[in-house]
Design a protein around this motif. Structure first.
Motif, PDB file in Angstrom:
ATOM      1  N   PRO A 147      -5.715  -3.168 -92.758  1.00 54.57           N
ATOM      2  CA  PRO A 147      -5.283  -3.516 -91.400  1.00 54.57           C
ATOM      3  C   PRO A 147      -5.846  -4.845 -90.914  1.00 54.57           C
ATOM      4  O   PRO A 147      -6.984  -5.211 -91.235  1.00 54.57           O
ATOM      5  CB  PRO A 147      -5.804  -2.348 -90.558  1.00 54.57           C
ATOM      6  CG  PRO A 147      -6.943  -1.782 -91.339  1.00 54.57           C
ATOM      7  CD  PRO A 147      -6.596  -1.979 -92.780  1.00 54.57           C
ATOM      8  N   VAL A 148      -5.037  -5.547 -90.146  1.00 55.50           N
ATOM      9  CA  VAL A 148      -5.426  -6.823 -89.553  1.00 55.50           C
ATOM     10  C   VAL A 148      -5.244  -6.735 -88.043  1.00 55.50           C
ATOM     11  O   VAL A 148      -4.160  -6.392 -87.561  1.00 55.50           O
ATOM     12  CB  VAL A 148      -4.595  -7.988 -90.121  1.00 55.50           C
ATOM     13  CG1 VAL A 148      -4.964  -9.299 -89.423  1.00 55.50           C
ATOM     14  CG2 VAL A 148      -4.801  -8.117 -91.623  1.00 55.50           C
ATOM     15  N   VAL A 149      -6.307  -7.020 -87.300  1.00 47.15           N
ATOM     16  CA  VAL A 149      -6.252  -7.076 -85.841  1.00 47.15           C
ATOM     17  C   VAL A 149      -5.981  -8.527 -85.453  1.00 47.15           C
ATOM     18  O   VAL A 149      -6.757  -9.419 -85.800  1.00 47.15           O
ATOM     19  CB  VAL A 149      -7.577  -6.590 -85.220  1.00 47.15           C
ATOM     20  CG1 VAL A 149      -7.523  -6.697 -83.699  1.00 47.15           C
ATOM     21  CG2 VAL A 149      -7.887  -5.173 -85.649  1.00 47.15           C
ATOM     22  N   ARG A 150      -4.882  -8.750 -84.749  1.00 46.18           N
ATOM     23  CA  ARG A 150      -4.528 -10.111 -84.322  1.00 46.18           C
ATOM     24  C   ARG A 150      -4.938 -10.305 -82.871  1.00 46.18           C
ATOM     25  O   ARG A 150      -4.644  -9.481 -82.010  1.00 46.18           O
ATOM     26  CB  ARG A 150      -3.037 -10.352 -84.525  1.00 46.18           C
ATOM     27  CG  ARG A 150      -2.642 -10.195 -85.991  1.00 46.18           C
ATOM     28  CD  ARG A 150      -1.246 -10.669 -86.302  1.00 46.18           C
ATOM     29  NE  ARG A 150      -0.939 -10.441 -87.716  1.00 46.18           N
ATOM     30  CZ  ARG A 150      -1.282 -11.256 -88.707  1.00 46.18           C
ATOM     31  NH1 ARG A 150      -1.938 -12.368 -88.428  1.00 46.18           N
ATOM     32  NH2 ARG A 150      -0.970 -10.976 -89.959  1.00 46.18           N
ATOM     33  N   ILE A 151      -5.609 -11.403 -82.633  1.00 44.84           N
ATOM     34  CA  ILE A 151      -6.152 -11.708 -81.313  1.00 44.84           C
ATOM     35  C   ILE A 151      -5.317 -12.823 -80.687  1.00 44.84           C
ATOM     36  O   ILE A 151      -4.827 -13.724 -81.386  1.00 44.84           O
ATOM     37  CB  ILE A 151      -7.636 -12.089 -81.441  1.00 44.84           C
ATOM     38  CG1 ILE A 151      -8.398 -10.893 -82.057  1.00 44.84           C
ATOM     39  CG2 ILE A 151      -8.251 -12.466 -80.110  1.00 44.84           C
ATOM     40  CD1 ILE A 151      -9.743 -11.217 -82.603  1.00 44.84           C
ATOM     41  N   GLU A 152      -5.136 -12.777 -79.362  1.00 49.92           N
ATOM     42  CA  GLU A 152      -4.173 -13.633 -78.684  1.00 49.92           C
ATOM     43  C   GLU A 152      -4.374 -15.126 -78.949  1.00 49.92           C
ATOM     44  O   GLU A 152      -3.411 -15.880 -78.983  1.00 49.92           O
ATOM     45  CB  GLU A 152      -4.219 -13.368 -77.178  1.00 49.92           C
ATOM     46  CG  GLU A 152      -3.647 -12.012 -76.777  1.00 49.92           C
ATOM     47  CD  GLU A 152      -3.660 -11.813 -75.281  1.00 49.92           C
ATOM     48  OE1 GLU A 152      -4.047 -12.758 -74.563  1.00 49.92           O
ATOM     49  OE2 GLU A 152      -3.276 -10.720 -74.836  1.00 49.92           O
ATOM     50  N   ASP A 153      -5.619 -15.556 -79.134  1.00 54.35           N
ATOM     51  CA  ASP A 153      -5.861 -16.991 -79.295  1.00 54.35           C
ATOM     52  C   ASP A 153      -5.585 -17.493 -80.707  1.00 54.35           C
ATOM     53  O   ASP A 153      -5.831 -18.655 -81.024  1.00 54.35           O
ATOM     54  CB  ASP A 153      -7.289 -17.342 -78.900  1.00 54.35           C
ATOM     55  CG  ASP A 153      -8.346 -16.655 -79.774  1.00 54.35           C
ATOM     56  OD1 ASP A 153      -7.959 -16.026 -80.773  1.00 54.35           O
ATOM     57  OD2 ASP A 153      -9.536 -16.755 -79.449  1.00 54.35           O
ATOM     58  N   GLY A 154      -5.091 -16.615 -81.586  1.00 51.29           N
ATOM     59  CA  GLY A 154      -4.787 -17.015 -82.954  1.00 51.29           C
ATOM     60  C   GLY A 154      -5.797 -16.557 -83.969  1.00 51.29           C
ATOM     61  O   GLY A 154      -5.577 -16.693 -85.178  1.00 51.29           O
ATOM     62  N   SER A 155      -6.911 -15.995 -83.515  1.00 50.24           N
ATOM     63  CA  SER A 155      -7.892 -15.431 -84.437  1.00 50.24           C
ATOM     64  C   SER A 155      -7.389 -14.088 -84.959  1.00 50.24           C
ATOM     65  O   SER A 155      -6.496 -13.470 -84.374  1.00 50.24           O
ATOM     66  CB  SER A 155      -9.238 -15.246 -83.742  1.00 50.24           C
ATOM     67  OG  SER A 155      -9.764 -16.480 -83.296  1.00 50.24           O
ATOM     68  N   ARG A 156      -7.966 -13.639 -86.067  1.00 48.97           N
ATOM     69  CA  ARG A 156      -7.607 -12.322 -86.599  1.00 48.97           C
ATOM     70  C   ARG A 156      -8.796 -11.725 -87.343  1.00 48.97           C
ATOM     71  O   ARG A 156      -9.703 -12.444 -87.769  1.00 48.97           O
ATOM     72  CB  ARG A 156      -6.383 -12.409 -87.513  1.00 48.97           C
ATOM     73  CG  ARG A 156      -6.544 -13.243 -88.751  1.00 48.97           C
ATOM     74  CD  ARG A 156      -5.224 -13.332 -89.528  1.00 48.97           C
ATOM     75  NE  ARG A 156      -5.384 -14.015 -90.796  1.00 48.97           N
ATOM     76  CZ  ARG A 156      -5.278 -15.329 -90.955  1.00 48.97           C
ATOM     77  NH1 ARG A 156      -5.000 -16.098 -89.908  1.00 48.97           N
ATOM     78  NH2 ARG A 156      -5.448 -15.881 -92.146  1.00 48.97           N
ATOM     79  N   LEU A 157      -8.737 -10.415 -87.484  1.00 49.96           N
ATOM     80  CA  LEU A 157      -9.841  -9.677 -88.105  1.00 49.96           C
ATOM     81  C   LEU A 157      -9.255  -8.702 -89.118  1.00 49.96           C
ATOM     82  O   LEU A 157      -8.512  -7.795 -88.752  1.00 49.96           O
ATOM     83  CB  LEU A 157     -10.634  -8.931 -87.038  1.00 49.96           C
ATOM     84  CG  LEU A 157     -11.873  -8.157 -87.492  1.00 49.96           C
ATOM     85  CD1 LEU A 157     -12.949  -9.118 -87.976  1.00 49.96           C
ATOM     86  CD2 LEU A 157     -12.402  -7.304 -86.345  1.00 49.96           C
TER      87      LEU A 157
END
Length: 291
Positions: free
Chosen positions: A153-163
């Motif tokens: 799984p990849v968590v996408r963050i609004e500013d373009g970062s991801r985890l």
């Protein structure tokens, strides 16, 4: 209702990596083990292989070798790995995929470039992470887990970062790997100047390693290739990407708290157990794998 206050952990130590070669001679950048940091319980090692651009015929791997007493994680970012082991498992770890090998009582395995990658060349970049096992689990049967990029799984963050969450649980998602020791293994890609807050379980050891770019961990600057070991003085860390952003490996784990005696490919609790591991390997009790 009162909302619990989050306290960010400070960086206790910044560790510079060593540069070495492993296997058939592939380049490795290693934040630990080094003279400055033997291990970070339960994590025993982090090796960053590459990134390196290889011409045709230049790719190198790790021919058959044994392990006992711990687990290995192979995370491929670029290139590929063809694996085989004495339990009969064979396959390929493509870009974005992860293999989690529990050596347990003992296994012989290899990790080599595929014939296609060897013939064509290209960029090679992967991570090798070792996780210790407690004494009660060092004799368990070997096990291999493999998951492709689409299963992680990849968590996408609004500013373009991801985890990307490889193992453990954070930000509402859980990695696909079954772990014997409570750990969190995640790959954070930080946009320039963006900040991601990562929770850390109480009592767990934690570190951040900068794979590329530069980052700031709770106020401490971490250049490319450096590891920040976090103090146990909070329940989160704030990671901020540098001017060009950053790729960061984030590790947390529950300490095992047992003696660590290691020699080459074996990690046990006592010297006599290491001697027995070498004897068992020489006698073929870990199986066989042709080179």
């Amino acid at each position: 209702m009162n909302t619990p206050t989050t306290t960010t952990r400070s960086v206790a130590t910044v560790v510079s990596p060593i540069h070495t070669r492993e296997g058939e001679g592939f380049p490795v950048r290693r934040p630990f083990p080094t003279p400055d940091l033997a291990f970070l319980d339960p994590f025993l090692m982090v090796d960053q292989v590459g990134p390196v651009q290889l011409a045709r015929g230049e790719a190198k791997g790790a021919p058959p070798h044994p392990h006992r007493g711990f687990e290995t994680i192979a995370y491929v970012l670029e290139g590929d790995i063809e694996y085989a082991d004495s339990e009969g498992h064979r396959g390929v770890v493509p870009p974005g995929a992860v293999q989690w090998l529990t050596a347990g009582s003992g296994i012989v395995h290899s990790a080599m470039p595929t014939a296609g990658f060897l013939a064509s060349g290209g960029r090679q970049h992967n991570l090798q992470i070792w996780v210790n096992l407690p004494s009660r689990l060092k004799g368990i049967a070997p096990r291999t887990q493999n998951h492709g990029a689409d299963a992680i799984p990849v968590v996408r963050i609004e500013d373009g970062s991801r985890l990307k969450v490889i193992a453990g649980r954070t930000h509402g998602v859980t990695g696909p790997f079954d772990t014997h020791v409570p750990v969190l293994v995640a790959h954070a890609t930080l946009a320039p100047r963006s900040t991601v807050r990562l929770p850390i379980a109480q009592g767990h050891n934690a570190a951040v390693y900068v794979l590329a770019g530069s980052a700031n961990a709770s106020g401490t600057e971490l250049p490319d290739g450096h590891l920040g070991v976090l103090a146990d003085d909070g329940d989160a860390v704030d990671l901020t990407g540098g001017p060009a952003g950053a790729d960061v490996l984030f590790l947390t784990g529950e300490p095992i708290g047992e003696p660590v005696v290691r020699s080459g490919p074996f990690v046990m609790n006592a010297k006599d157990e290491i001697a027995q591991a070498y004897a068992d390997y020489a006698a073929g009790r870990m199986g066989f794998l042709a080179g």
